[in-house]
Design a protein around this motif. Structure first.
Motif, PDB file in Angstrom:
ATOM      1  N   PHE A  34     -13.382 -17.442 -30.077  1.00 38.28           N
ATOM      2  CA  PHE A  34     -13.800 -16.250 -30.812  1.00 38.28           C
ATOM      3  C   PHE A  34     -13.903 -15.073 -29.853  1.00 38.28           C
ATOM      4  CE2 PHE A  34     -17.566 -13.869 -32.796  1.00 38.28           C
ATOM      5  CZ  PHE A  34     -16.749 -13.139 -33.647  1.00 38.28           C
ATOM      6  N   ASN A  35     -13.321 -13.963 -30.258  1.00 35.46           N
ATOM      7  CA  ASN A  35     -13.432 -12.723 -29.499  1.00 35.46           C
ATOM      8  C   ASN A  35     -14.200 -11.702 -30.339  1.00 35.46           C
ATOM      9  OD1 ASN A  35     -13.094 -10.334 -28.084  1.00 35.46           O
ATOM     10  ND2 ASN A  35     -10.951 -10.097 -28.666  1.00 35.46           N
ATOM     11  N   PRO A  36     -15.526 -11.582 -30.123  1.00 38.82           N
ATOM     12  CA  PRO A  36     -16.338 -10.724 -30.989  1.00 38.82           C
ATOM     13  C   PRO A  36     -15.971  -9.245 -30.887  1.00 38.82           C
ATOM     14  CG  PRO A  36     -17.676 -11.654 -29.202  1.00 38.82           C
ATOM     15  CD  PRO A  36     -16.325 -12.293 -29.118  1.00 38.82           C
ATOM     16  N   LEU A  37     -15.358  -8.823 -29.806  1.00 37.02           N
ATOM     17  CA  LEU A  37     -14.990  -7.413 -29.670  1.00 37.02           C
ATOM     18  C   LEU A  37     -14.003  -6.985 -30.752  1.00 37.02           C
ATOM     19  CD1 LEU A  37     -14.446  -6.627 -25.885  1.00 37.02           C
ATOM     20  CD2 LEU A  37     -16.141  -5.657 -27.448  1.00 37.02           C
ATOM     21  N   CYS A  38     -13.099  -7.881 -31.087  1.00 37.49           N
ATOM     22  CA  CYS A  38     -12.023  -7.538 -32.023  1.00 37.49           C
ATOM     23  C   CYS A  38     -12.136  -8.339 -33.313  1.00 37.49           C
ATOM     24  CB  CYS A  38     -10.681  -7.797 -31.354  1.00 37.49           C
ATOM     25  SG  CYS A  38      -9.238  -7.466 -32.359  1.00 37.49           S
ATOM     26  N   GLY A  39     -12.813  -9.491 -33.241  1.00 42.28           N
ATOM     27  CA  GLY A  39     -12.916 -10.359 -34.407  1.00 42.28           C
ATOM     28  C   GLY A  39     -11.858 -11.453 -34.447  1.00 42.28           C
ATOM     29  N   ASP A  40     -11.111 -11.606 -33.364  1.00 39.84           N
ATOM     30  CA  ASP A  40     -10.085 -12.652 -33.326  1.00 39.84           C
ATOM     31  C   ASP A  40     -10.730 -14.031 -33.317  1.00 39.84           C
ATOM     32  OD1 ASP A  40      -8.144 -10.578 -32.784  1.00 39.84           O
ATOM     33  OD2 ASP A  40      -8.845 -10.625 -30.702  1.00 39.84           O
ATOM     34  N   ARG A  41     -10.217 -14.913 -34.175  1.00 39.88           N
ATOM     35  CA  ARG A  41     -10.679 -16.296 -34.221  1.00 39.88           C
ATOM     36  C   ARG A  41      -9.481 -17.216 -34.200  1.00 39.88           C
ATOM     37  NH1 ARG A  41     -15.861 -17.221 -35.778  1.00 39.88           N
ATOM     38  NH2 ARG A  41     -16.951 -15.401 -36.603  1.00 39.88           N
ATOM     39  N   GLY A  62      -6.306 -13.268 -36.363  1.00 37.60           N
ATOM     40  CA  GLY A  62      -6.526 -12.359 -35.252  1.00 37.60           C
ATOM     41  C   GLY A  62      -5.571 -11.190 -35.313  1.00 37.60           C
ATOM     42  N   CYS A  63      -5.734 -10.271 -34.377  1.00 42.50           N
ATOM     43  CA  CYS A  63      -4.856  -9.108 -34.312  1.00 42.50           C
ATOM     44  C   CYS A  63      -3.490  -9.535 -33.772  1.00 42.50           C
ATOM     45  CB  CYS A  63      -5.486  -8.039 -33.429  1.00 42.50           C
ATOM     46  SG  CYS A  63      -5.613  -8.534 -31.707  1.00 42.50           S
ATOM     47  N   ALA A  64      -2.566  -8.603 -33.788  1.00 38.58           N
ATOM     48  CA  ALA A  64      -1.194  -8.907 -33.366  1.00 38.58           C
ATOM     49  C   ALA A  64      -1.153  -9.450 -31.941  1.00 38.58           C
ATOM     50  CB  ALA A  64      -0.329  -7.647 -33.475  1.00 38.58           C
ATOM     51  N   ILE A  65      -1.945  -8.874 -31.060  1.00 40.58           N
ATOM     52  CA  ILE A  65      -1.886  -9.297 -29.661  1.00 40.58           C
ATOM     53  C   ILE A  65      -2.439 -10.707 -29.498  1.00 40.58           C
ATOM     54  CG2 ILE A  65      -2.851  -8.847 -27.367  1.00 40.58           C
ATOM     55  CD1 ILE A  65      -2.525  -5.843 -28.007  1.00 40.58           C
ATOM     56  N   SER A  66      -3.527 -11.014 -30.181  1.00 44.90           N
ATOM     57  CA  SER A  66      -4.097 -12.358 -30.038  1.00 44.90           C
ATOM     58  C   SER A  66      -3.154 -13.408 -30.623  1.00 44.90           C
ATOM     59  CB  SER A  66      -5.490 -12.441 -30.686  1.00 44.90           C
ATOM     60  OG  SER A  66      -5.403 -12.408 -32.083  1.00 44.90           O
ATOM     61  N   THR A  67      -2.528 -13.094 -31.736  1.00 43.10           N
ATOM     62  CA  THR A  67      -1.598 -14.041 -32.357  1.00 43.10           C
ATOM     63  C   THR A  67      -0.364 -14.245 -31.481  1.00 43.10           C
ATOM     64  OG1 THR A  67      -2.335 -13.408 -34.562  1.00 43.10           O
ATOM     65  CG2 THR A  67      -0.203 -14.510 -34.417  1.00 43.10           C
ATOM     66  N   ALA A 121      -9.163  -2.489 -23.660  1.00 45.00           N
ATOM     67  CA  ALA A 121      -9.948  -3.014 -24.774  1.00 45.00           C
ATOM     68  C   ALA A 121      -9.276  -4.223 -25.414  1.00 45.00           C
ATOM     69  CB  ALA A 121     -10.175  -1.932 -25.825  1.00 45.00           C
ATOM     70  N   ARG A 122      -7.967  -4.396 -25.156  1.00 48.46           N
ATOM     71  CA  ARG A 122      -7.241  -5.481 -25.808  1.00 48.46           C
ATOM     72  C   ARG A 122      -7.039  -6.699 -24.905  1.00 48.46           C
ATOM     73  NH1 ARG A 122      -5.040  -3.409 -30.272  1.00 48.46           N
ATOM     74  NH2 ARG A 122      -5.556  -5.450 -31.083  1.00 48.46           N
ATOM     75  N   VAL A 123      -7.524  -6.601 -23.677  1.00 47.09           N
ATOM     76  CA  VAL A 123      -7.282  -7.707 -22.743  1.00 47.09           C
ATOM     77  C   VAL A 123      -7.874  -9.013 -23.276  1.00 47.09           C
ATOM     78  CG1 VAL A 123      -7.924  -8.619 -20.469  1.00 47.09           C
ATOM     79  CG2 VAL A 123      -6.943  -6.329 -20.661  1.00 47.09           C
ATOM     80  N   LYS A 124      -9.063  -8.918 -23.881  1.00 43.03           N
ATOM     81  CA  LYS A 124      -9.694 -10.144 -24.394  1.00 43.03           C
ATOM     82  C   LYS A 124      -8.952 -10.714 -25.601  1.00 43.03           C
ATOM     83  CE  LYS A 124     -14.157  -9.619 -22.322  1.00 43.03           C
ATOM     84  NZ  LYS A 124     -15.554  -9.205 -22.429  1.00 43.03           N
ATOM     85  N   CYS A 125      -8.243  -9.841 -26.328  1.00 44.28           N
ATOM     86  CA  CYS A 125      -7.407 -10.329 -27.427  1.00 44.28           C
ATOM     87  C   CYS A 125      -6.329 -11.260 -26.866  1.00 44.28           C
ATOM     88  CB  CYS A 125      -6.737  -9.167 -28.155  1.00 44.28           C
ATOM     89  SG  CYS A 125      -7.895  -7.986 -28.874  1.00 44.28           S
ATOM     90  N   ALA A 126      -5.746 -10.827 -25.752  1.00 45.92           N
ATOM     91  CA  ALA A 126      -4.655 -11.601 -25.152  1.00 45.92           C
ATOM     92  C   ALA A 126      -5.160 -12.827 -24.405  1.00 45.92           C
ATOM     93  CB  ALA A 126      -3.846 -10.714 -24.205  1.00 45.92           C
TER      94      ALA A 126
HETATM   95 ZN    ZN Z   1      -7.720  -8.686 -31.051  1.00 53.08          ZN
END
Ligand code: ZN
Length: 151
Positions: A34-41, A62-67, A121-126
């Motif tokens: 889980f990435n609470p900053l963006c909501g990616d699960r 998740g967002c495009a980057i996390s996926t 801000a997107r590093v944690k998504c990745a």
């Molecule tokens: Zn994200």
């Protein structure tokens, strides 16, 4: 074509058609991230044969980057031994966070993730899926790997 365009195309492609997406029956490990900053699960499931990742799948929202990152990661680590996958995690983590990181040579499509460095801000998504994988690979007991949060 500029390198950045190439990287963007890889990310968009893996977001639109994520590889290894879905459930995995009789997985040896199942880990929530889980990435609470963006909501990616995501939920990452994998099978180990001896010390090799014989199969790996993910699902979640998740967002495009996390996926895209999870899709690229599953492609990259399938068939790798545990310590090879952990070494790859270290390299990708460096690629995402260290401006002085060496060129992404030898990383193949994973080099596309270096584009994320321009958006802190997107590093944690990745990196979410990678931290989740590392948690599973470092676990003493695959059957009870604690959930991972990037915070
Ligand atoms: Zn994200």
């Amino acid at each position: 074509m500029e390198l950045n365009d190439l990287y963007r195309d890889v990310i968009l492609d893996h977001n639109r058609r994520p590889r290894n997406f879905g459930s995995l029956e009789s997985a040896d490990a199942s880990v929530e991230g889980f990435n609470p900053l963006c909501g990616d699960r995501l939920t990452l499931r994998l099978k180990l044969s001896d010390d090799t990742i014989s199969d790996i799948r993910f699902e979640g929202q998740g967002c495009a980057i996390s996926t895209a990152s999870a899709s690229l990661m599953t492609e990259a680590v399938k068939g790798k031994r545990r310590e090879e996958a952990l070494a790859l995690f270290e390299r990708v983590h460096q690629l995402l966070t260290d401006d002085a990181a060496p060129e992404a040579s030898g990383l193949g499509k994973l080099a596309a993730l270096s584009g994320v460095r321009e958006y802190p801000a997107r590093v944690k998504c990745a990196s979410l899926c990678w931290h989740t994988l590392a948690s599973a690979l470092k676990a003493a007991d695959l059957k009870s790997v604690p959930a991972v949060s990037t915070e």
